[in-house]
Design an enzyme around this catalytic site. Structure first.
Site, PDB file in Angstrom:
ATOM      1  N   ASN A   1      49.722  55.333  95.613  1.00 11.81           N
ATOM      2  CA  ASN A   1      49.632  55.603  97.044  1.00 11.81           C
ATOM      3  C   ASN A   1      50.499  54.625  97.833  1.00 11.81           C
ATOM      4  OD1 ASN A   1      47.504  53.711  96.226  1.00 11.81           O
ATOM      5  ND2 ASN A   1      46.665  53.869  98.286  1.00 11.81           N
TER       6      ASN A   1
ATOM      7  N   GLU B   1      50.906  53.567 101.807  1.00  9.47           N
ATOM      8  CA  GLU B   1      50.407  53.680 103.175  1.00  9.47           C
ATOM      9  C   GLU B   1      51.503  53.340 104.181  1.00  9.47           C
ATOM     10  OE1 GLU B   1      45.750  52.668 102.162  1.00  9.47           O
ATOM     11  OE2 GLU B   1      46.899  51.194 103.284  1.00  9.47           O
TER      12      GLU B   1
ATOM     13  N   CYS C   1      49.710  59.956  98.997  1.00  5.84           N
ATOM     14  CA  CYS C   1      48.770  59.615  97.927  1.00  5.84           C
ATOM     15  C   CYS C   1      49.503  59.485  96.594  1.00  5.84           C
ATOM     16  CB  CYS C   1      47.702  60.699  97.811  1.00  5.84           C
ATOM     17  SG  CYS C   1      46.708  60.933  99.299  1.00  5.84           S
TER      18      CYS C   1
ATOM     19  N   GLU D   1      48.821  60.920  93.754  1.00  3.55           N
ATOM     20  CA  GLU D   1      48.981  62.197  93.064  1.00  3.55           C
ATOM     21  C   GLU D   1      50.206  62.953  93.564  1.00  3.55           C
ATOM     22  OE1 GLU D   1      44.513  61.301  93.499  1.00  3.55           O
ATOM     23  OE2 GLU D   1      46.328  61.073  94.704  1.00  3.55           O
TER      24      GLU D   1
ATOM     25  N   CYS E   1      42.306  63.964  96.933  1.00  2.00           N
ATOM     26  CA  CYS E   1      41.970  64.560  98.219  1.00  2.00           C
ATOM     27  C   CYS E   1      42.379  66.037  98.215  1.00  2.00           C
ATOM     28  CB  CYS E   1      42.664  63.813  99.360  1.00  2.00           C
ATOM     29  SG  CYS E   1      44.447  64.106  99.468  1.00  2.00           S
TER      30      CYS E   1
ATOM     31  N   CYS F   1      46.182  66.714  97.998  1.00  2.00           N
ATOM     32  CA  CYS F   1      46.704  66.473  96.643  1.00  2.00           C
ATOM     33  C   CYS F   1      46.270  67.579  95.689  1.00  2.00           C
ATOM     34  CB  CYS F   1      46.234  65.113  96.123  1.00  2.00           C
ATOM     35  SG  CYS F   1      47.093  63.746  96.921  1.00  2.00           S
TER      36      CYS F   1
END
Length: 157
Positions: A61, A63, A72, A74, A112, A115
């Site tokens: 990930n 940010e 993210c 994934e 999430c 993803c």
């Protein structure tokens, strides 16, 4: 009126119960957490994808102060795989997370919704179920496919 029941079977295993290939993928996901840039959440996630050409690609990930401009683990892994290995198909995915306490999460962390949808696209391209391994500190969940994580999926296939 008709009621439809949706059931997802998840297998709980220990690390030692995984196959050699599954352990290698979990190890790669765990290692990928070190590449996370998470100064805001302090929640680091790593993902590893085994491709049908034998290659393992990873992501972490990333940010950004301009939420939600980050991505993210994934999605960073699946988009990297798609961009760099466009002819390869996904075989298996592993995900691991380091919590705000600096330890791998006790309970496996699932992707999430965004993803799940992105990973589903690549499962559809593969035209087969792609197992997902969610690795926690001691508990590991294996899900038979991405679509099992996202019932009633949106797809153009």
């Amino acid at each position: 009126m008709k009621e439809i029941e949706i059931i997802t079977t998840i297998t709980e295993r220990s690390y030692n119960e995984l196959s050699k290939d599954e352990r290698e993928l979990v190890d790669a996901a765990r290692k990928a957490t070190a590449g996370a840039y998470a100064p805001y959440s302090n929640f680091r996630v790593g993902a590893a994808i085994l491709l049908d050409n034998g290659q393992i690609v990873t992501g972490a990930n990333q940010e950004n102060a301009a939420f939600p401009s980050g991505t993210c683990a994934e999605r960073s892994a699946c988009f990297y795989a798609g961009a760099n290995y466009p002819d390869a198909r996904f075989e298996m995915i592993a995900i691991s997370a380091i919590g705000t306490d600096g330890l791998e999460t006790a309970i496996p962390t699932a992707p999430c919704g965004a993803c799940r949808q992105a990973l589903l696209q690549y499962e559809n391209i593969a035209r087969r179920d792609v197992p997902v391994i969610l690795a926690g500190r001691q508990t590991i969940y294996t899900v038979p496919s991405v679509k099992a994580l996202l019932p009633l999926t949106f797809t153009e296939f």
